[in-house]
Design an enzyme around this catalytic site. Structure first.
Site, PDB file in Angstrom:
ATOM      1  CB  SER A 147      -0.867   0.014   1.265  1.00  0.00           C
ATOM      2  OG  SER A 147      -1.499   1.271   1.416  1.00  0.00           O
ATOM      3  CE1 TYR A 160      -3.797  -2.119   5.318  1.00  0.00           C
ATOM      4  CE2 TYR A 160      -2.971   0.033   4.645  1.00  0.00           C
ATOM      5  CZ  TYR A 160      -3.549  -1.180   4.322  1.00  0.00           C
ATOM      6  OH  TYR A 160      -3.877  -1.464   3.006  1.00  0.00           O
TER       7      TYR A 160
HETATM    8  N1  LIG Z   1      -8.815  -1.142  -1.264  1.00  0.00           N
HETATM    9  C1  LIG Z   1      -7.855  -0.258  -1.089  1.00  0.00           C
HETATM   10  O1  LIG Z   1      -8.073   0.964  -1.162  1.00  0.00           O
HETATM   11  C2  LIG Z   1      -6.455  -0.715  -0.811  1.00  0.00           C
HETATM   12  C3  LIG Z   1      -5.432   0.246  -0.840  1.00  0.00           C
HETATM   13  C4  LIG Z   1      -4.127  -0.151  -0.587  1.00  0.00           C
HETATM   14  C5  LIG Z   1      -3.849  -1.484  -0.327  1.00  0.00           C
HETATM   15  N2  LIG Z   1      -4.862  -2.401  -0.299  1.00  0.00           N
HETATM   16  C6  LIG Z   1      -4.501  -3.796  -0.013  1.00  0.00           C
HETATM   17  O2  LIG Z   1      -5.008  -4.637  -1.035  1.00  0.00           O
HETATM   18  C7  LIG Z   1      -5.304  -5.938  -0.498  1.00  0.00           C
HETATM   19  C8  LIG Z   1      -6.745  -6.316  -0.850  1.00  0.00           C
HETATM   20  O3  LIG Z   1      -7.606  -5.335  -0.323  1.00  0.00           O
HETATM   21  P1  LIG Z   1      -9.136  -5.237  -0.754  1.00  0.00           P
HETATM   22  O4  LIG Z   1      -9.491  -3.821  -0.583  1.00  0.00           O
HETATM   23  O5  LIG Z   1      -9.367  -5.922  -2.039  1.00  0.00           O
HETATM   24  O6  LIG Z   1      -9.794  -6.086   0.450  1.00  0.00           O
HETATM   25  P2  LIG Z   1     -11.276  -6.707   0.589  1.00  0.00           P
HETATM   26  O7  LIG Z   1     -12.188  -6.040  -0.372  1.00  0.00           O
HETATM   27  O8  LIG Z   1     -11.572  -6.658   2.044  1.00  0.00           O
HETATM   28  O9  LIG Z   1     -11.083  -8.229   0.155  1.00  0.00           O
HETATM   29  C9  LIG Z   1     -10.248  -9.030   0.948  1.00  0.00           C
HETATM   30  C10 LIG Z   1     -10.201 -10.449   0.409  1.00  0.00           C
HETATM   31  O10 LIG Z   1      -9.300 -11.175   1.226  1.00  0.00           O
HETATM   32  C11 LIG Z   1      -9.993 -12.266   1.855  1.00  0.00           C
HETATM   33  N3  LIG Z   1      -9.443 -12.422   3.190  1.00  0.00           N
HETATM   34  C12 LIG Z   1      -9.491 -11.534   4.222  1.00  0.00           C
HETATM   35  N4  LIG Z   1      -8.884 -12.049   5.292  1.00  0.00           N
HETATM   36  C13 LIG Z   1      -8.425 -13.289   4.933  1.00  0.00           C
HETATM   37  C14 LIG Z   1      -7.713 -14.307   5.609  1.00  0.00           C
HETATM   38  N5  LIG Z   1      -7.351 -14.171   6.886  1.00  0.00           N
HETATM   39  N6  LIG Z   1      -7.416 -15.453   4.945  1.00  0.00           N
HETATM   40  C15 LIG Z   1      -7.781 -15.613   3.654  1.00  0.00           C
HETATM   41  N7  LIG Z   1      -8.451 -14.669   2.959  1.00  0.00           N
HETATM   42  C16 LIG Z   1      -8.768 -13.525   3.596  1.00  0.00           C
HETATM   43  C17 LIG Z   1     -11.476 -11.872   1.809  1.00  0.00           C
HETATM   44  O11 LIG Z   1     -12.359 -12.990   1.793  1.00  0.00           O
HETATM   45  P3  LIG Z   1     -12.915 -13.655   3.181  1.00  0.00           P
HETATM   46  O12 LIG Z   1     -13.453 -12.533   3.991  1.00  0.00           O
HETATM   47  O13 LIG Z   1     -13.917 -14.661   2.735  1.00  0.00           O
HETATM   48  O14 LIG Z   1     -11.717 -14.298   3.822  1.00  0.00           O
HETATM   49  C18 LIG Z   1     -11.529 -11.164   0.453  1.00  0.00           C
HETATM   50  O15 LIG Z   1     -11.582 -12.102  -0.604  1.00  0.00           O
HETATM   51  C19 LIG Z   1      -5.051  -5.829   1.009  1.00  0.00           C
HETATM   52  O16 LIG Z   1      -3.787  -6.340   1.311  1.00  0.00           O
HETATM   53  C20 LIG Z   1      -5.104  -4.321   1.275  1.00  0.00           C
HETATM   54  O17 LIG Z   1      -4.346  -3.945   2.384  1.00  0.00           O
HETATM   55  C21 LIG Z   1      -6.151  -2.050  -0.528  1.00  0.00           C
END
Ligand SMILES: NC(=O)c1ccc[n+]([C@@H]2O[C@H](COP(=O)([O-])OP(=O)(O)OC[C@H]3O[C@@H](n4cnc5c(N)ncnc54)[C@H](OP(=O)(O)O)[C@@H]3O)[C@@H](O)[C@H]2O)c1
Length: 257
Positions: A147, A160
């Site tokens: 991130s 984070y």
């Molecule tokens: N969205 C943003 O703005 C943003 C910005 C910077 C970085 N990121 C990074 O990008 C990555 C993805 O973020 P996102 O926004 O796509 O998240 P999200 O929408 O919350 O999706 C998270 C995914 O990970 C799975 N997950 C969560 N905890 C888990 C665990 N303990 N074991 C296995 N699977 C797990 C969830 O499914 P289940 O709940 O079924 O497990 C879901 O499929 C993260 O690392 C986040 O820090 C996101």
């Protein structure tokens, strides 16, 4: 001849059922890869696999559990190997530092950092290649989803930001250590991307206005825009790119005032 596709590659995408992980898994599949998606919710995993019958496989597992990580490694062996590991599953708890309970910030570290580190270690023998990854070789690739919060303070909580900074440095160290085994390791750092994780933040009009005001491109990212960069890093086309952190941020890190 290296191609702009992922045909013949086997990829593991953690958190592949929603948000950025789902976009990565779908981009990989559309580029010809076979993909194993992992997430905790079994129904979501099942839904994803049936939408991509024949090309995608799935496994319900919690990557923050050491026992589940071992199960994933066993499943990968049965699957016949691994070419691309994407450590995407992540979480956040947003608070002022003095408000956290110890187990809360440890939970953020456990998923955002140690789960990915352990999966890298567990997958090493599956990923490693015989040579040092010469120009014509098909190497292996690890992409860690970090991130911009790993580089600057974006008020997303200190644990984070710390976990993502450590993930970026982990990628650099492993890139240097694993180049001789034909494994490239990079990280991708998104800024705000429209996913379920950040819905609560983007749903606050004042907060959204500040975020957009800090973003030269004046909008948040679509998950597909992050996935495209991850797909490039996974390809043999990126065969000389390792140890890099690539921001997908609409110019946010470049902006001073
Ligand atoms: N969205 C943003 O703005 C943003 C910005 C910077 C970085 N990121 C990074 O990008 C990555 C993805 O973020 P996102 O926004 O796509 O998240 P999200 O929408 O919350 O999706 C998270 C995914 O990970 C799975 N997950 C969560 N905890 C888990 C665990 N303990 N074991 C296995 N699977 C797990 C969830 O499914 P289940 O709940 O079924 O497990 C879901 O499929 C993260 O690392 C986040 O820090 C996101």
């Amino acid at each position: 001849m290296k191609k702009w596709n992922l045909a013949g590659k086997k990829a593991l995408v953690t958190g592949g059922t929603k948000g950025i992980g789902r976009a990565i898994a779908e981009e990989f599949l559309s580029l010809g890869a076979e993909v194993l998606v992992v997430a905790r919710n079994a129904a979501d995993v099942e839904e994803f696999v049936s939408a991509w019958k024949g090309q995608a496989v799935g496994m319900a597992a919690d990557v923050s559990s050491a026992e589940d990580r071992m199960k994933i490694a066993l499943r990968l062996k049965e699957w016949g190997g691994l070419d691309v590991l994407v450590n995407n599953a992540g979480t956040n708890i947003r608070k002022k530092m003095w408000e956290y309970a110890g187990e809360e910030y440890r939970k953020v570290f456990e998923l955002n950092l140690f789960a990915g580190l352990d999966l890298c270690r567990l997958c090493f023998h599956l990923l490693k290649r015989g040579s040092g990854g010469g120009a014509g070789d098909s190497g292996a690739s690890v992409v860690n989803i970090a991130s911009v919060a790993g580089s600057v303070d974006v008020q997303s909580g200190t644990p984070y930001g710390m976990s993502k900074a450590a993930m970026i440095q982990m990628s650099r160290n492993l890139a240097a250590e694993w180049a001789e085994y034909g494994i490239r390791v990079n990280s991708v750092s998104p800024w705000y991307t429209d996913t379920p994780l950040v819905e609560p933040v983007l749903g606050q009009p004042e907060r959204l206005e500040r975020i957009l005001g800090r973003t030269p491109m004046g909008r948040v990212a679509r998950a597909e825009e992050v996935a495209a960069v991850v797909a490039f890093l996974a390809m043999d086309k990126a065969s000389y790119v390792t140890g890099q952190d690539i921001a997908v941020d609409g110019g946010m890190l470049a902006k001073g005032l």
